[in-house]
Design a protein around this motif. Structure first.
Motif, mmCIF file in Angstrom:
data_model
loop_
_atom_site.group_PDB
_atom_site.id
_atom_site.type_symbol
_atom_site.label_atom_id
_atom_site.label_comp_id
_atom_site.label_asym_id
_atom_site.label_seq_id
_atom_site.Cartn_x
_atom_site.Cartn_y
_atom_site.Cartn_z
ATOM 1 N N VAL A 50 0.810 -1.317 -0.003
ATOM 2 C CA VAL A 50 0.040 0.066 -0.129
ATOM 3 C C VAL A 50 0.783 1.157 0.058
ATOM 4 C CG1 VAL A 50 -1.839 1.331 1.451
ATOM 5 C CG2 VAL A 50 -1.881 -1.177 1.207
ATOM 6 N N ALA A 51 1.833 1.302 1.031
ATOM 7 C CA ALA A 51 2.771 2.527 0.881
ATOM 8 C C ALA A 51 3.568 2.428 -0.290
ATOM 9 C CB ALA A 51 3.781 2.212 1.993
ATOM 10 N N GLY A 52 3.922 1.447 -0.894
ATOM 11 C CA GLY A 52 4.909 1.546 -2.103
ATOM 12 C C GLY A 52 3.945 2.137 -3.328
ATOM 13 N N THR A 53 2.798 1.568 -3.181
ATOM 14 C CA THR A 53 1.607 2.095 -4.362
ATOM 15 C C THR A 53 1.529 3.496 -4.210
ATOM 16 O OG1 THR A 53 0.680 -0.016 -4.239
ATOM 17 C CG2 THR A 53 -0.628 2.020 -5.154
ATOM 18 N N ILE A 54 1.379 4.130 -3.095
ATOM 19 C CA ILE A 54 1.313 5.673 -3.026
ATOM 20 C C ILE A 54 2.672 6.226 -3.518
ATOM 21 C CG2 ILE A 54 1.017 7.617 -1.187
ATOM 22 C CD1 ILE A 54 -0.781 5.430 0.316
ATOM 23 N N LEU A 55 3.690 5.585 -3.138
ATOM 24 C CA LEU A 55 5.110 6.370 -3.273
ATOM 25 C C LEU A 55 5.340 6.278 -4.873
ATOM 26 C CD1 LEU A 55 7.092 4.910 -0.538
ATOM 27 C CD2 LEU A 55 6.701 7.274 -1.052
ATOM 28 N N MET A 56 4.705 5.223 -5.379
ATOM 29 C CA MET A 56 5.143 5.038 -6.825
ATOM 30 C C MET A 56 4.129 5.697 -7.850
ATOM 31 S SD MET A 56 7.958 3.566 -7.467
ATOM 32 C CE MET A 56 7.823 3.688 -9.337
ATOM 33 N N ARG A 57 2.837 5.953 -7.489
ATOM 34 C CA ARG A 57 1.862 6.671 -8.144
ATOM 35 C C ARG A 57 2.407 8.219 -8.013
ATOM 36 N NH1 ARG A 57 -2.500 10.837 -7.482
ATOM 37 N NH2 ARG A 57 -3.368 10.704 -9.593
ATOM 38 N N SER A 58 3.059 8.623 -6.959
ATOM 39 C CA SER A 58 3.546 10.112 -6.530
ATOM 40 C C SER A 58 4.774 10.197 -7.631
ATOM 41 C CB SER A 58 3.739 10.251 -5.119
ATOM 42 O OG SER A 58 2.525 10.199 -4.410
ATOM 43 N N ALA A 59 5.624 9.141 -7.678
ATOM 44 C CA ALA A 59 6.729 9.438 -8.479
ATOM 45 C C ALA A 59 6.239 9.305 -9.914
ATOM 46 C CB ALA A 59 7.670 8.341 -8.333
ATOM 47 N N GLY A 60 5.341 8.649 -10.369
ATOM 48 C CA GLY A 60 4.905 8.645 -11.611
ATOM 49 C C GLY A 60 4.339 10.073 -12.300
ATOM 50 N N CYS A 61 3.572 10.349 -11.211
ATOM 51 C CA CYS A 61 2.918 11.950 -11.423
ATOM 52 C C CYS A 61 3.972 13.047 -11.764
ATOM 53 C CB CYS A 61 1.860 12.276 -10.283
ATOM 54 S SG CYS A 61 0.702 11.365 -10.263
ATOM 55 N N ALA A 62 5.237 12.971 -10.971
ATOM 56 C CA ALA A 62 6.235 13.807 -11.052
ATOM 57 C C ALA A 62 6.804 13.672 -12.340
ATOM 58 C CB ALA A 62 7.362 13.902 -9.871
ATOM 59 N N ILE A 63 7.047 12.430 -12.684
ATOM 60 C CA ILE A 63 7.897 12.046 -13.902
ATOM 61 C C ILE A 63 7.007 12.627 -15.164
ATOM 62 C CG2 ILE A 63 7.428 9.800 -14.535
ATOM 63 C CD1 ILE A 63 10.810 11.607 -14.665
ATOM 64 N N ASN A 64 5.689 12.083 -14.984
ATOM 65 C CA ASN A 64 4.898 12.700 -16.285
ATOM 66 C C ASN A 64 4.787 14.142 -16.362
ATOM 67 O OD1 ASN A 64 2.376 11.550 -17.791
ATOM 68 N ND2 ASN A 64 1.606 13.447 -16.535
#
Length: 287
Positions: A50-64
């Protein structure tokens, strides 16, 4: 810019104000965690995912936002995003994405080697996806792979191998992403055409509603197949039928091809994913 304003800009960069993306990424992961563990996932593994999902979605938004910085200013819906509006530099966005991805990788260190190896592939797909809109006619499929990587990772973390049902679940998720992200892309279709970007909404053209309907069908059939392989009870159908109702509702909305209706259909997919999770929980816990 004050410190508080910069923090707000960072929060907008990683979409803390829009949890829908996190939920669309989280539901498939939860499907897999429950199925792989026969309905009783280890709490520590659940927390990590769950924590990893939140972190990776946030990282994906930033790189997007970094990848789309030269396009977002020309699109009505995205022209106020922090990078394209100049509130945050491109280098800052990349640094934030890298930092979040690193934290996510550190988070999975207690898991087995197989899961760690899969996480590297997941990271590569997540960082490549934003750039596919420049050359690939179906970037939504790449998004589906990125958003579905939690499925094989969950099975790997719990079972240390990936069974057939995981791959069926994964493929179904790819088509689910094509369905909801095509509806999302329909909102920006005119802007994307003008900018020369590629999306499934443009590729499907006048067949967009049909393509979304087919994608939903593949998702729902794949869920039935997985339910059979996992020997879920018929109570699974409670959630599945509710998800089917959501899909029909979404098709009714997008058939208008109106911006507001398409965006509503996209956001409402959170309920579809949640109902499928409910079905899996019921199918595993009630005989």
């Amino acid at each position: 810019m004050s410190f508080v304003d910069r923090l707000k800009a960072y929060a907008y960069l990683i979409r803390l104000d829009k949890p829908i993306g996190t939920l669309l990424l989280l539901w498939p992961t939860l499907w897999a965690l429950w199925l792989a563990s026969s309905g009783i996932p280890d709490f520590s593994i659940l927390f990590i995912f769950v924590a990893g999902t939140i972190l990776m979605r946030s990282a994906g938004c930033a790189i997007n936002d970094y990848a789309d910085r030269d396009f977002d200013r020309h699109v009505q819906r995205t022209q106020g995003r922090p990078v394209t509006s100049g509130k945050i530099s491109g280098k800052e966005a990349v640094a934030i994405a890298t930092s979040l991805a690193l934290i996510a990788f550190l988070l999975i260190q207690p898991l087995n080697t197989f899961t760690k190896q899969l996480s590297v592939l997941a990271l590569l797909v997540a960082f490549i996806y934003p750039f596919t809109k420049r050359f690939f006619a179906m970037p939504q499929a790449v998004l589906g792979i990125a958003f579905g990587f939690g499925i094989p990772m969950a099975y790997a973390a719990i079972l240390d191998f990936i069974p057939l049902e995981a791959w069926i679940l994964f493929i179904g998720n790819v088509f689910w992403a094509i369905a909801y992200d095509t509806a999302y892309a329909m909102v920006d279709r005119e802007d994307d055409l003008r900018l020369g970007l590629r999306t499934s909404a443009i590729t499907f053209g006048k067949h967009d509603v049909l393509a979304i309907g087919i994608s939903y069908t593949i998702l729902l059939v794949s869920q039935l197949w997985v339910a059979q392989l996992a020997d879920l009870s018929n109570y699974f159908l409670v959630g599945w039928i509710m998800a089917l109702g959501c899909a029909i509702y979404h098709l009714k909305l997008i058939s208008t091809r109106g911006r507001d209706e398409c965006f509503l259909a996209f956001r409402h997919n959170n309920w579809l994913g949640g109902f499928l999770f409910l079905g899996i929980v019921l199918g595993l816990s009630i005989n």
